[in-house]
Scaffold this motif. Sequence first.
Motif, PDB file in Angstrom:
ATOM      1  N   ALA A 171       0.847  -1.206   0.000  1.00  0.00           N
ATOM      2  CA  ALA A 171       0.000   0.000   0.000  1.00  0.00           C
ATOM      3  C   ALA A 171       0.880   1.254   0.000  1.00  0.00           C
ATOM      4  O   ALA A 171       0.588   2.233  -0.700  1.00  0.00           O
ATOM      5  N   GLU A 172       1.968   1.209   0.744  1.00  0.00           N
ATOM      6  CA  GLU A 172       2.897   2.354   0.750  1.00  0.00           C
ATOM      7  C   GLU A 172       3.463   2.591  -0.649  1.00  0.00           C
ATOM      8  O   GLU A 172       3.559   3.731  -1.109  1.00  0.00           O
ATOM      9  N   VAL A 173       3.825   1.495  -1.310  1.00  0.00           N
ATOM     10  CA  VAL A 173       4.382   1.612  -2.667  1.00  0.00           C
ATOM     11  C   VAL A 173       3.340   2.226  -3.600  1.00  0.00           C
ATOM     12  O   VAL A 173       3.616   3.178  -4.328  1.00  0.00           O
ATOM     13  N   LYS A 174       2.114   1.702  -3.531  1.00  0.00           N
ATOM     14  CA  LYS A 174       1.040   2.197  -4.414  1.00  0.00           C
ATOM     15  C   LYS A 174       0.761   3.673  -4.172  1.00  0.00           C
ATOM     16  O   LYS A 174       0.490   4.429  -5.092  1.00  0.00           O
ATOM     17  N   LEU A 175       0.818   4.070  -2.903  1.00  0.00           N
ATOM     18  CA  LEU A 175       0.513   5.467  -2.587  1.00  0.00           C
ATOM     19  C   LEU A 175       1.725   6.383  -2.788  1.00  0.00           C
ATOM     20  O   LEU A 175       1.636   7.601  -2.623  1.00  0.00           O
ATOM     21  N   GLY A 176       2.853   5.772  -3.125  1.00  0.00           N
ATOM     22  CA  GLY A 176       4.056   6.553  -3.424  1.00  0.00           C
ATOM     23  C   GLY A 176       4.607   7.324  -2.236  1.00  0.00           C
ATOM     24  O   GLY A 176       4.993   8.483  -2.366  1.00  0.00           O
ATOM     25  N   VAL A 177       4.683   6.672  -1.063  1.00  0.00           N
ATOM     26  CA  VAL A 177       5.298   7.376   0.087  1.00  0.00           C
ATOM     27  C   VAL A 177       6.786   7.564  -0.198  1.00  0.00           C
ATOM     28  O   VAL A 177       7.431   6.694  -0.771  1.00  0.00           O
ATOM     29  N   ASP A 178       7.318   8.708   0.208  1.00  0.00           N
ATOM     30  CA  ASP A 178       8.739   8.942  -0.078  1.00  0.00           C
ATOM     31  C   ASP A 178       9.651   8.366   1.006  1.00  0.00           C
ATOM     32  O   ASP A 178      10.871   8.426   0.909  1.00  0.00           O
ATOM     33  N   MET A 179       9.061   7.818   2.055  1.00  0.00           N
ATOM     34  CA  MET A 179       9.848   7.112   3.077  1.00  0.00           C
ATOM     35  C   MET A 179       8.915   6.071   3.688  1.00  0.00           C
ATOM     36  O   MET A 179       7.926   6.436   4.329  1.00  0.00           O
ATOM     37  N   ASN A 180       9.204   4.804   3.468  1.00  0.00           N
ATOM     38  CA  ASN A 180       8.265   3.781   3.947  1.00  0.00           C
ATOM     39  C   ASN A 180       8.613   3.326   5.375  1.00  0.00           C
ATOM     40  O   ASN A 180       9.624   3.751   5.938  1.00  0.00           O
ATOM     41  N   HIS A 181       7.783   2.430   5.932  1.00  0.00           N
ATOM     42  CA  HIS A 181       7.975   2.071   7.347  1.00  0.00           C
ATOM     43  C   HIS A 181       9.306   1.351   7.586  1.00  0.00           C
ATOM     44  O   HIS A 181       9.871   1.433   8.675  1.00  0.00           O
ATOM     45  N   ALA A 182       9.813   0.661   6.554  1.00  0.00           N
ATOM     46  CA  ALA A 182      11.101  -0.021   6.712  1.00  0.00           C
ATOM     47  C   ALA A 182      12.228   1.015   6.801  1.00  0.00           C
ATOM     48  O   ALA A 182      13.149   0.884   7.619  1.00  0.00           O
ATOM     49  N   GLU A 183      12.120   2.049   5.979  1.00  0.00           N
ATOM     50  CA  GLU A 183      13.155   3.102   6.005  1.00  0.00           C
ATOM     51  C   GLU A 183      13.074   3.931   7.295  1.00  0.00           C
ATOM     52  O   GLU A 183      14.094   4.332   7.855  1.00  0.00           O
ATOM     53  N   ILE A 184      11.851   4.156   7.745  1.00  0.00           N
ATOM     54  CA  ILE A 184      11.698   4.890   9.010  1.00  0.00           C
ATOM     55  C   ILE A 184      12.259   4.059  10.165  1.00  0.00           C
ATOM     56  O   ILE A 184      12.940   4.562  11.049  1.00  0.00           O
ATOM     57  N   GLY A 185      11.992   2.753  10.117  1.00  0.00           N
ATOM     58  CA  GLY A 185      12.524   1.849  11.141  1.00  0.00           C
ATOM     59  C   GLY A 185      14.045   1.869  11.144  1.00  0.00           C
ATOM     60  O   GLY A 185      14.681   1.895  12.201  1.00  0.00           O
ATOM     61  N   GLU A 186      14.626   1.878   9.959  1.00  0.00           N
ATOM     62  CA  GLU A 186      16.096   1.912   9.847  1.00  0.00           C
ATOM     63  C   GLU A 186      16.639   3.216  10.454  1.00  0.00           C
ATOM     64  O   GLU A 186      17.641   3.221  11.178  1.00  0.00           O
ATOM     65  N   PHE A 187      15.937   4.300  10.166  1.00  0.00           N
ATOM     66  CA  PHE A 187      16.315   5.617  10.685  1.00  0.00           C
ATOM     67  C   PHE A 187      16.358   5.589  12.228  1.00  0.00           C
ATOM     68  O   PHE A 187      17.317   6.044  12.858  1.00  0.00           O
ATOM     69  N   LEU A 188      15.328   4.975  12.807  1.00  0.00           N
ATOM     70  CA  LEU A 188      15.265   4.874  14.269  1.00  0.00           C
ATOM     71  C   LEU A 188      16.364   3.937  14.797  1.00  0.00           C
ATOM     72  O   LEU A 188      17.027   4.250  15.793  1.00  0.00           O
ATOM     73  N   ALA A 189      16.554   2.826  14.103  1.00  0.00           N
ATOM     74  CA  ALA A 189      17.567   1.847  14.526  1.00  0.00           C
ATOM     75  C   ALA A 189      18.956   2.484  14.523  1.00  0.00           C
ATOM     76  O   ALA A 189      19.800   2.158  15.361  1.00  0.00           O
ATOM     77  N   LYS A 190      19.173   3.380  13.566  1.00  0.00           N
ATOM     78  CA  LYS A 190      20.473   4.085  13.520  1.00  0.00           C
ATOM     79  C   LYS A 190      20.586   5.030  14.707  1.00  0.00           C
ATOM     80  O   LYS A 190      21.607   5.082  15.373  1.00  0.00           O
ATOM     81  N   LYS A 191      19.508   5.780  14.953  1.00  0.00           N
ATOM     82  CA  LYS A 191      19.513   6.706  16.096  1.00  0.00           C
ATOM     83  C   LYS A 191      19.764   5.958  17.399  1.00  0.00           C
ATOM     84  O   LYS A 191      20.366   6.479  18.319  1.00  0.00           O
ATOM     85  N   TRP A 192      19.228   4.747  17.470  1.00  0.00           N
ATOM     86  CA  TRP A 192      19.362   3.947  18.687  1.00  0.00           C
ATOM     87  C   TRP A 192      20.688   3.197  18.750  1.00  0.00           C
ATOM     88  O   TRP A 192      20.907   2.440  19.709  1.00  0.00           O
ATOM     89  N   ASN A 193      21.491   3.338  17.702  1.00  0.00           N
ATOM     90  CA  ASN A 193      22.778   2.630  17.655  1.00  0.00           C
ATOM     91  C   ASN A 193      22.637   1.124  17.757  1.00  0.00           C
ATOM     92  O   ASN A 193      23.463   0.459  18.404  1.00  0.00           O
TER      93      ASN A 193
END
Length: 278
Positions: A171-193
Motif C-alpha cells: 500500500a505504501e508503494v502504491k501510494l508513493g510514500v517517499d519514506m516507507n515504514h522499513a526506512e523509518i525503522g532503519e532511521f530509528l535503529a540508527k539513532k538507537w545505535n
Amino acid sequence: MDMKKIIDDIIELPILPEVATTLIKLIEDPDSSANDLNDVLISDAALSAKLLKLVNSPFYGMKEPVTSLKKGIVILGFRTIRSMAISTSVVDLFDFIEFDGFSQEEFWVHSLGVATASSLITEYLDIQNDTAFVCGLLHDIGKLIMNQYAQNEFKEILFYAKDSNLCFYDAEVKLGVDMNHAEIGEFLAKKWNLPVSVQTVIADHHKEPEDTGEPVLVSAIQLANHVCEQLKIGTGGNYGPIVPNHKQCVKFCKGVNIKDIIETLKTSVEKIREMTNV
Ligand SMILES: [Fe+2]
Ligand SMILES: [Fe+2]
C-alpha cells in the motif's frame, strides 16, 4: 505522499533505555550467560517487578505466589526473561494510537510472534546468537513512528491496504510514500545505535533476500512474518501477502523444519500474550 519531511521534523524521537541497549548487545554475544542477565535485571526495579508479574501470570500456573527474583529467574529461564525485558522496554516507549485494524496488543503480539518464530528458524540454521529475535521484534517499528507522528498518513495507508487487500508495504508503494515504514525503522535503529545487522534487516525486510546484505536473517523474518499471518498471531496492518520471493526464503533457510516451528508457535501464543500484558 510526503513522509520524509514529517520524520525529519520530529524533534524528540523515543529514546531506547540503557537497559534495552545493554540487553541487545548481550544478545549479539553468543557467550553471554544467565549471570550477565541477572546483573542487568537486579539494577532495574521496574523490570524485576514485571518479571515477577509474568511468572505469577496464569500461564505459569504457580500454586503459590513467587516473590523472589531468583526463583522467578529460574522458572522463566534465560530466553524468556531476555525476550520479556527487551520487548517491554520497547513497548513502553511509544504512545500508541489505536485505529480500526491497528491495535496495540495485536501489533505487539505480531511483533513478538515474528521474533519468536525468527529465533526458532535461525536455531535450525545453527546461528549462535539470537539477533533474529531482536530483528523480528523491531522489524515493523517504523509503523509505530508513523502511528505516533504522522497519524493521517498512517491511517490513509492502513485503510488503503484494507480496501485493496494489500500488505501495508505494498500500500505504501502504491501510494508513493517517499519514506516507507522499513526506512523509518532503519532511521530509528540508527539513532538507537542498534547493531548494523539489525539496522539492515529492518531496512530490508520487504526486499528480496538476495538483494540485501543479510539474506539469511531477512529470509527468516519473512518466513516468520508469513507463518504468523497464517496462524493469525496478532496483526501488523497487513491485508495481503508479504513475502516477495518465497523461493529465495526457502533457499536461505534450507533445513528449517517449518512444521515443527508452527507446532512450537501454536503452543507459545499464550505465553506471547502474557508477555505483552506485563
Ligand atoms: Fe513490514
Ligand atoms: Fe510484520
